[in-house]
Design an enzyme around this catalytic site. Structure first.
Site, mmCIF file in Angstrom:
data_model
loop_
_atom_site.group_PDB
_atom_site.id
_atom_site.type_symbol
_atom_site.label_atom_id
_atom_site.label_comp_id
_atom_site.label_asym_id
_atom_site.label_seq_id
_atom_site.Cartn_x
_atom_site.Cartn_y
_atom_site.Cartn_z
ATOM 1 N N GLU A 30 47.295 22.052 19.873
ATOM 2 C CA GLU A 30 48.388 22.081 20.822
ATOM 3 C C GLU A 30 48.872 23.337 20.587
ATOM 4 O OE1 GLU A 30 51.676 19.025 20.913
ATOM 5 O OE2 GLU A 30 52.946 20.635 19.986
ATOM 6 N N PHE A 46 52.235 26.069 22.040
ATOM 7 C CA PHE A 46 53.526 26.111 22.798
ATOM 8 C C PHE A 46 53.611 27.230 23.911
ATOM 9 C CE2 PHE A 46 54.562 28.421 19.020
ATOM 10 C CZ PHE A 46 55.142 29.606 19.287
ATOM 11 N N VAL A 47 54.676 27.316 24.775
ATOM 12 C CA VAL A 47 54.804 28.455 25.764
ATOM 13 C C VAL A 47 55.534 29.425 24.925
ATOM 14 C CG1 VAL A 47 55.738 28.948 27.949
ATOM 15 C CG2 VAL A 47 54.885 26.825 27.753
ATOM 16 N N PRO A 48 54.910 30.658 25.016
ATOM 17 C CA PRO A 48 55.458 31.977 24.412
ATOM 18 C C PRO A 48 56.720 32.276 25.360
ATOM 19 C CG PRO A 48 53.002 32.241 24.668
ATOM 20 C CD PRO A 48 53.564 30.964 25.360
ATOM 21 N N TRP A 71 56.049 21.448 27.142
ATOM 22 C CA TRP A 71 56.828 21.773 28.289
ATOM 23 C C TRP A 71 57.988 22.386 28.021
ATOM 24 C CZ3 TRP A 71 55.726 21.351 33.326
ATOM 25 C CH2 TRP A 71 56.613 21.545 34.110
ATOM 26 N N HIS A 130 52.013 18.502 28.745
ATOM 27 C CA HIS A 130 53.421 17.816 28.286
ATOM 28 C C HIS A 130 54.230 17.955 29.619
ATOM 29 C CE1 HIS A 130 53.478 18.342 23.651
ATOM 30 N NE2 HIS A 130 52.432 18.273 24.158
ATOM 31 N N ARG A 165 60.231 11.804 26.903
ATOM 32 C CA ARG A 165 61.542 11.860 27.193
ATOM 33 C C ARG A 165 62.062 13.374 27.058
ATOM 34 N NH1 ARG A 165 66.733 10.029 23.914
ATOM 35 N NH2 ARG A 165 66.111 11.871 23.022
ATOM 36 N N TYR A 224 56.330 7.534 16.712
ATOM 37 C CA TYR A 224 57.101 7.994 15.666
ATOM 38 C C TYR A 224 56.693 7.073 14.258
ATOM 39 C CZ TYR A 224 59.222 10.575 19.353
ATOM 40 O OH TYR A 224 59.494 11.552 20.511
ATOM 41 N N GLN A 278 53.940 11.884 16.095
ATOM 42 C CA GLN A 278 54.822 12.842 15.234
ATOM 43 C C GLN A 278 54.044 13.153 14.223
ATOM 44 O OE1 GLN A 278 58.311 11.945 13.173
ATOM 45 N NE2 GLN A 278 59.372 13.580 14.073
#
Length: 604
Positions: free
Chosen positions: A23, A25-27, A55, A83, A113, A155, A186
């Site tokens: 995974e 993440f967006v910098p 996302w 995502h 969500r 979770y 998670q």
């Protein structure tokens, strides 16, 4: 391909090893995005089943998510999961994100969500948006049918808003019932609790794949912070082993790797898990250390039946693409961008190279030099002479530098047989751009030159591309003609048979060549059982002219980094490439005889 289908295929053999994914993440910065692409590019070689991209809810970061997904699929050839959250997402924005994913060839969505506001308060849906992840799953399934594999979150240790594990499993069942295909959990460290949770999930009739989310331990403070933020328990033996070394990040990483390896082995032994998902935090080393200790990174990536000597795009518009000009061998980003609207790919052949093959160089809104000015200086310094530029290329060829302005990727072992000649050329003031040695019938399984299906043979013509002072061009051409002359004068070759073919052009478009305008010269090809000859890299005129524009534009952008008075020597040195050098490529069409190209430069 859909993730659930990939995992099913990967684990058809009961004795198959676990698979894994990453995974990212967006910098928040453009250079951060560029660095992420470079990291993804490297991590591709570990052979993950897929990657996923988080996302950024609403605004610029959400646009970056779809941009990263598009690049990962189309340029890097990575199976990607996007995502998608309900947070700040009215239906029109959800529709746009799904269409962008669909158009890029992405077939996997992780439907979430989303988190409540950072400043506290309860989570609320925006007007025209969805309240629960199950609503988003149902909407995607209704609108796109079975096109997307839809993942959902789970979770194992409870959620901030609902600590009761059994209630959460009921919510999970609702998401599965409306169309979810796989589960990503998670992060956790309590493996015994996770296994008990898996048993409860299966007992509730949920049979889709469970993918455990794993957070490597890179530093003690980050480990504690993330566990606290996620409200997960830390087993006593984790603390016992990490606490004594908490002030030494290297030791923490080593001990953390051992702990995660133990955790992963217990997961696999439980029978509930055959795939591992790593939350990389956009880092590389910690995840790779775990995979190495689990013996999941093969020494040589297994070749698939459709492997080509360049990274194949997963964009649906390019699935039949089998040929690329060799000029973009180390610049796949710009090649894919400039040809994204080309209508010849569906034919699976080069076709008519005049048919909108190359988008205008101006389409690069952020420039063709892929590094920021600051990063460029960090990577390549401040060359103040042609000798400095040549020395930079030598450092690249010898592995001391991982990229160049015109080469996005590190040098590979393919050049080892000609490395000494390339180094010597650069030391003499001729700047090499691209090259490949000749290859005559090497098995397709060869670790250096091999590609394509098993039991085949691959071939290469020797190729060299370089920048040379224009004052030396006439002598170079004379040397080429001297080698070609015996073949041209032979009665066996009435139509000018050239052993060495070339294109030479400068920034003023002064072009010379000894090839036909409409010819495409295959410089790599493969022979495989039961199929036609594949010729995946070529040299031809139209693409060379497009590439020439890019080469000189790269030099122009590089020089503008040094517009201040104190760096005038650097600007002058780089700009001399534009004014005083010609771009040349030479192909040695005799792939079985003695090397000829490097002899051209003797006494030049």
């Amino acid at each position: 391909m859909r993730i659930s289908h990939k995992l099913q295929k990967a684990h058809e053999d009961a004795n198959s090893k676990p698979t894994f994914s990453f995974e990212f993440f967006v910098p928040k910065t453009s250079q951060g995005v560029q660095n992420l692409y470079d990291r993804m590019d490297r991590m591709y070689n570990y052979n993950p089943q897929f990657i996923d991209v988080t996302w950024g809810a609403g605004g610029r970061l959400s646009n970056l998510t779809t941009d990263i997904v598009q690049t990962a699929q189309s340029v890097l050839g990575l199976e990607t999961c996007m995502h998608l959250t309900c947070t700040n997402m009215p239906i029109e924005l959800i529709d746009k994100a799904l269409k962008d994913a669909y158009d890029s060839g992405c077939q996997n969505i992780l439907a979430l969500r989303g988190d409540p506001p950072i400043d506290g308060g309860e989570w609320t849906a925006v007007e025209g948006g969805f309240t629960y992840a199950k609503d988003l799953v149902k909407y995607i399934r209704t609108k796109y049918g079975d096109h997307f594999d839809i993942g959902v979150a789970a979770y194992p240790e409870g959620h901030t808003e609902e600590p009761d594990q059994d209630v959460l499993i009921e919510y999970l069942k609702e998401k599965v019932d409306v169309g979810a295909d796989f589960i990503i959990t998670q992060m956790f460290y309590d493996v015994e609790n996770f296994i008990r949770w898996c048993e409860k999930v299966r007992a509730r009739g949920i049979s889709i794949p469970i993918i455990p989310g794993l957070m490597p331990i890179s530093s003690y403070s980050a480990f504690k912070r993330r566990a606290t933020w996620s409200e997960i328990s830390i087993p006593k033996h984790f603390e016992d082993r990490l606490q004594p070394v908490k002030d030494d990040d290297q030791l923490v990483r080593d001990v953390g790797t051992e702990l995660l390896v133990e955790l992963c082995n217990k997961l696999v032994e439980s029978g509930h898990v055959n795939h591992l998902h790593f939350y990389t935090m956009n880092l590389e080393k910690s995840s790779v250390m775990i995979l190495e200790d689990l013996h999941l990174i093969a020494e040589e990536k297994e070749k698939s039946l459709d492997t080509l000597p360049w990274r194949k795009s997963l964009n649906p518009t390019r699935t039949k693409e089998t040929v690329r000009p060799i000029f973009w061998k180390n610049r796949k980003y710009s090649y894919v961008t400039r040809t994204q609207d080309w209508d010849e790919f569906p034919n699976g052949r080069w076709g008519d190279s005049n048919s909108a093959a190359f988008g205008d160089i101006e389409l690069f809104t952020h420039g063709v030099l892929r590094q920021s000015p600051k990063r460029s200086i960090e990577l390549w310094g401040k060359p103040s002479s042609i000798q400095d530029i040549s020395a930079l290329v030598v450092n690249y060829l010898t592995g001391k530098v991982n990229s160049l302005p015109w080469s996005d990727t590190p040098v590979t072992s393919e050049i080892d047989s000609i490395k000494d000649q390339l180094v010597a050329l650069n030391q003499s003031g001729i700047i090499t751009i691209n090259s490949q040695p000749k290859v005559n019938g090497v098995p397709s399984s060869d670790s250096t030159y091999g590609w394509g299906p098993k039991n085949g043979y691959v071939y290469q013509k020797q190729y060299l591309e370089f920048l040379i002072p224009k004052a030396k061009v006439q002598a170079l051409v004379a040397n080429i003609e001297a080698i070609n002359k015996p073949f041209n004068s032979s009665d066996n070759y009435k139509d000018n048979y050239n052993i060495l073919t070339y294109f030479i052009i400068d920034n003023n478009d002064d072009l010379s060549s000894n090839t036909k305008d409409d010819s495409a010269n295959a410089v790599t090809w493969g022979i495989f059982p039961g199929q036609e000859v594949l010729q995946p890299t070529i040299v031809e005129k139209v693409s060379f002219l497009a590439w020439k524009d890019e080469v000189y534009r790269i030099a122009q952008e590089w020089s503008t980094i040094f517009d201040n008075d104190e760096d005038v020597a650097s600007k002058t040195a780089i700009h001399s490439i534009i004014d005083d050098y010609a771009l040349v490529n030479i192909v040695d069409n005799d792939f079985v005889g003695q090397d000829k190209i490097f002899s051209l430069f003797e006494n030049l």
